[in-house]
Design a protein around this motif. Structure first.
Motif, PDB file in Angstrom:
ATOM      1  N   GLY A  44      40.489  40.137  38.654  1.00 14.35           N
ATOM      2  CA  GLY A  44      40.786  40.398  40.060  1.00 14.35           C
ATOM      3  C   GLY A  44      40.055  41.622  40.583  1.00 14.35           C
ATOM      4  O   GLY A  44      39.586  41.635  41.727  1.00 14.35           O
ATOM      5  N   GLY A  45      39.932  42.664  39.752  1.00 11.65           N
ATOM      6  CA  GLY A  45      39.263  43.889  40.187  1.00 11.65           C
ATOM      7  C   GLY A  45      37.795  43.692  40.484  1.00 11.65           C
ATOM      8  O   GLY A  45      37.254  44.271  41.431  1.00 11.65           O
ATOM      9  N   ILE A  46      37.130  42.843  39.691  1.00 10.13           N
ATOM     10  CA  ILE A  46      35.708  42.558  39.929  1.00 10.13           C
ATOM     11  C   ILE A  46      35.516  41.967  41.317  1.00 10.13           C
ATOM     12  O   ILE A  46      34.614  42.361  42.069  1.00 10.13           O
ATOM     13  CB  ILE A  46      35.173  41.591  38.847  1.00 10.13           C
ATOM     14  CG1 ILE A  46      35.096  42.298  37.491  1.00 10.13           C
ATOM     15  CG2 ILE A  46      33.803  41.058  39.239  1.00 10.13           C
ATOM     16  CD1 ILE A  46      34.743  41.364  36.350  1.00 10.13           C
ATOM     17  N   ALA A 175      36.163  49.422  39.599  1.00 10.68           N
ATOM     18  CA  ALA A 175      35.269  50.559  39.393  1.00 10.68           C
ATOM     19  C   ALA A 175      34.037  50.189  38.563  1.00 10.68           C
ATOM     20  O   ALA A 175      32.917  50.629  38.854  1.00 10.68           O
ATOM     21  CB  ALA A 175      36.024  51.707  38.716  1.00 10.68           C
ATOM     22  N   ALA A 176      34.229  49.370  37.525  1.00 12.87           N
ATOM     23  CA  ALA A 176      33.120  49.064  36.612  1.00 12.87           C
ATOM     24  C   ALA A 176      32.242  47.934  37.114  1.00 12.87           C
ATOM     25  O   ALA A 176      31.021  47.946  36.896  1.00 12.87           O
ATOM     26  CB  ALA A 176      33.673  48.706  35.229  1.00 12.87           C
ATOM     27  N   GLY A 177      32.844  46.948  37.784  1.00 14.48           N
ATOM     28  CA  GLY A 177      32.069  45.804  38.254  1.00 14.48           C
ATOM     29  C   GLY A 177      31.669  44.888  37.107  1.00 14.48           C
ATOM     30  O   GLY A 177      31.871  45.216  35.930  1.00 14.48           O
ATOM     31  N   PRO A 178      31.079  43.744  37.424  1.00 15.41           N
ATOM     32  CA  PRO A 178      30.728  42.768  36.374  1.00 15.41           C
ATOM     33  C   PRO A 178      29.730  43.301  35.355  1.00 15.41           C
ATOM     34  O   PRO A 178      29.808  42.967  34.171  1.00 15.41           O
ATOM     35  CB  PRO A 178      30.138  41.593  37.170  1.00 15.41           C
ATOM     36  CG  PRO A 178      29.777  42.147  38.506  1.00 15.41           C
ATOM     37  CD  PRO A 178      30.730  43.261  38.769  1.00 15.41           C
ATOM     38  N   GLU A 185      33.477  41.680  27.797  1.00 16.35           N
ATOM     39  CA  GLU A 185      33.707  40.334  28.330  1.00 16.35           C
ATOM     40  C   GLU A 185      34.139  39.327  27.273  1.00 16.35           C
ATOM     41  O   GLU A 185      35.036  38.510  27.510  1.00 16.35           O
ATOM     42  CB  GLU A 185      32.445  39.856  29.048  1.00 16.35           C
ATOM     43  CG  GLU A 185      32.609  38.561  29.801  1.00 16.35           C
ATOM     44  CD  GLU A 185      31.354  38.216  30.581  1.00 16.35           C
ATOM     45  OE1 GLU A 185      30.807  37.121  30.355  1.00 16.35           O
ATOM     46  OE2 GLU A 185      30.928  39.047  31.407  1.00 16.35           O
ATOM     47  N   PRO A 186      33.538  39.326  26.053  1.00 16.17           N
ATOM     48  CA  PRO A 186      33.962  38.336  25.050  1.00 16.17           C
ATOM     49  C   PRO A 186      35.456  38.416  24.731  1.00 16.17           C
ATOM     50  O   PRO A 186      36.105  37.391  24.553  1.00 16.17           O
ATOM     51  CB  PRO A 186      33.100  38.692  23.831  1.00 16.17           C
ATOM     52  CG  PRO A 186      31.880  39.332  24.409  1.00 16.17           C
ATOM     53  CD  PRO A 186      32.383  40.115  25.595  1.00 16.17           C
ATOM     54  N   LEU A 187      35.999  39.638  24.648  1.00 12.55           N
ATOM     55  CA  LEU A 187      37.410  39.789  24.300  1.00 12.55           C
ATOM     56  C   LEU A 187      38.322  39.373  25.445  1.00 12.55           C
ATOM     57  O   LEU A 187      39.263  38.596  25.266  1.00 12.55           O
ATOM     58  CB  LEU A 187      37.699  41.242  23.906  1.00 12.55           C
ATOM     59  CG  LEU A 187      39.180  41.568  23.625  1.00 12.55           C
ATOM     60  CD1 LEU A 187      39.680  40.793  22.400  1.00 12.55           C
ATOM     61  CD2 LEU A 187      39.367  43.065  23.407  1.00 12.55           C
ATOM     62  N   PHE A 188      38.067  39.877  26.644  1.00 19.54           N
ATOM     63  CA  PHE A 188      39.010  39.699  27.740  1.00 19.54           C
ATOM     64  C   PHE A 188      38.805  38.415  28.545  1.00 19.54           C
ATOM     65  O   PHE A 188      39.754  37.916  29.149  1.00 19.54           O
ATOM     66  CB  PHE A 188      38.943  40.908  28.680  1.00 19.54           C
ATOM     67  CG  PHE A 188      39.554  42.142  28.099  1.00 19.54           C
ATOM     68  CD1 PHE A 188      40.933  42.296  28.038  1.00 19.54           C
ATOM     69  CD2 PHE A 188      38.763  43.156  27.585  1.00 19.54           C
ATOM     70  CE1 PHE A 188      41.508  43.432  27.500  1.00 19.54           C
ATOM     71  CE2 PHE A 188      39.332  44.298  27.041  1.00 19.54           C
ATOM     72  CZ  PHE A 188      40.708  44.436  26.996  1.00 19.54           C
ATOM     73  N   PHE A 189      37.579  37.887  28.561  1.00 20.22           N
ATOM     74  CA  PHE A 189      37.311  36.707  29.388  1.00 20.22           C
ATOM     75  C   PHE A 189      37.073  35.449  28.548  1.00 20.22           C
ATOM     76  O   PHE A 189      37.702  34.418  28.770  1.00 20.22           O
ATOM     77  CB  PHE A 189      36.117  36.955  30.310  1.00 20.22           C
ATOM     78  CG  PHE A 189      36.327  38.099  31.269  1.00 20.22           C
ATOM     79  CD1 PHE A 189      37.597  38.577  31.560  1.00 20.22           C
ATOM     80  CD2 PHE A 189      35.243  38.716  31.888  1.00 20.22           C
ATOM     81  CE1 PHE A 189      37.796  39.626  32.442  1.00 20.22           C
ATOM     82  CE2 PHE A 189      35.430  39.766  32.775  1.00 20.22           C
ATOM     83  CZ  PHE A 189      36.712  40.227  33.054  1.00 20.22           C
TER      84      PHE A 189
END
Length: 314
Positions: A44-46, A175-178, A185-189
């Motif tokens: 959602g933040g992205i 804050a970090a963006g994509p 990304e591998p862990l969370f997405f």
């Protein structure tokens, strides 16, 4: 074909009902909860970074009003039709005005498997739906009493695990963006659905454990645990449609409205309304509504959203 994450929930539910020795260590369940909450917040933040928050203000206000309305609607049904005590009716109503992050995650997986897009700022609406019903439930139970420990309640509500992780994930993603999140990304997405499957296995076991309460409290909890989500989904779906959400976004908002909290609200009610019986709330929200939404409800809410957009939008 049935989504495998749903089959994991069914496996846990059946194993629990058959009194299997299957158990997940509490630390694993806690770890999975943290990962799922952060994953939802990061995604959602992205997307939140791509649009000014001010443009979302009408939706944010509408969602707050939705949470208040659902809690206020559930209370008289529980108090006068179900004949629960004032404390129990207020506590259960607060659960049903709030939201289940697990149900949201299943809805996201359901839409993702069917390549149905939805507005990416939905985690922000998820966070907003966590809070209002808690405050309404406390007022319904106690009135605006000076004896209520509002400071403690505020700490539990706004600094509870789910809110901190969701808001923290939103802020980190924003804050970090994509580009900044590529390394994690591998862990969370990429592994999101795998973590969700194991989480739902445990949720099936927990839901089965609540089934014993139905022998004592009978058909009313079953009727309420199914009827209230259907009513709430209709209200939430209508709100999503009139707010201009897509079919996917309307489905998500209908699902959020139809879900019932089993993490944030029980903790807040334990502090503010200790005389309420938590077993009643958890039996309804986790033993009835959660399985109903996961197994049957979400496809119904998607069909409802498509119908609204086809009939009312056309």
């Amino acid at each position: 074909m049935t989504d495998p994450v749903i089959l994991f929930f069914v496996l846990g539910l059946v194993a629990g009902l058959l009194r299997s020795e299957l158990r997940l260590p509490p630390a694993i369940y806690e770890f999975l909860s943290i990962l799922l909450l952060l994953s939802i917040g990061l995604k959602g933040g992205i997307e939140l970074a791509k649009q000014p928050v001010i443009t979302l203000l009408p939706q944010m206000l509408a969602v707050v009003a939705l949470g208040i309305f659902l809690a206020l609607t559930a209370f008289p049904v529980l108090r006068y039709l179900g004949r629960f005590t004032r404390a129990d009716a207020a506590s259960i109503a607060a659960h049903y005005g709030s939201v289940s992050v697990g149900t949201y995650a299943v809805a996201v997986a359901y839409l993702g498997a069917r390549r149905i897009p939805f507005e990416a700022h939905m985690p922000l609406l998820l966070v907003l739906l966590e809070v209002p019903a808690v405050l309404v439930g406390i007022v319904l139970a106690r009135g605006l009493s000076r004896r209520t420990r509002w400071t403690t309640v505020a700490h539990e509500v706004f600094l509870g695990k789910s809110i901190v992780l969701l808001v923290g994930g939103l802020l980190i993603g924003w804050a970090a963006g994509p580009v900044g999140l590529v390394t994690i990304e591998p862990l969370f997405f990429d592994l999101f659905k795998g973590f969700l499957a194991i989480f739902l296995l445990e949720m099936g076991l927990i839901a089965a454990a609540q089934a014993g309460m139905l022998r004592r409290h009978g058909l009313f909890l079953v009727a309420f645990g199914i009827g209230m989500p259907l009513f709430s989904a209709l209200v939430g779906g209508a709100a999503g449609f009139f707010l201009g959400l897509s079919v996917g976004g309307t489905t998500i908002l209908a699902t959020l409205a139809a879900s019932a909290s089993y993490i944030a609200v029980p903790a807040a009610m334990r502090i503010s309304v200790p005389e309420a019986n938590p077993a009643l709330s958890l039996t309804a929200s986790l033993g009835i509504t959660f399985p109903f939404n996961v197994l049957v409800g979400i496809p119904i809410y998607y069909a409802l959203s498509k119908w609204m957009h086809a009939i009312m939008g056309g």
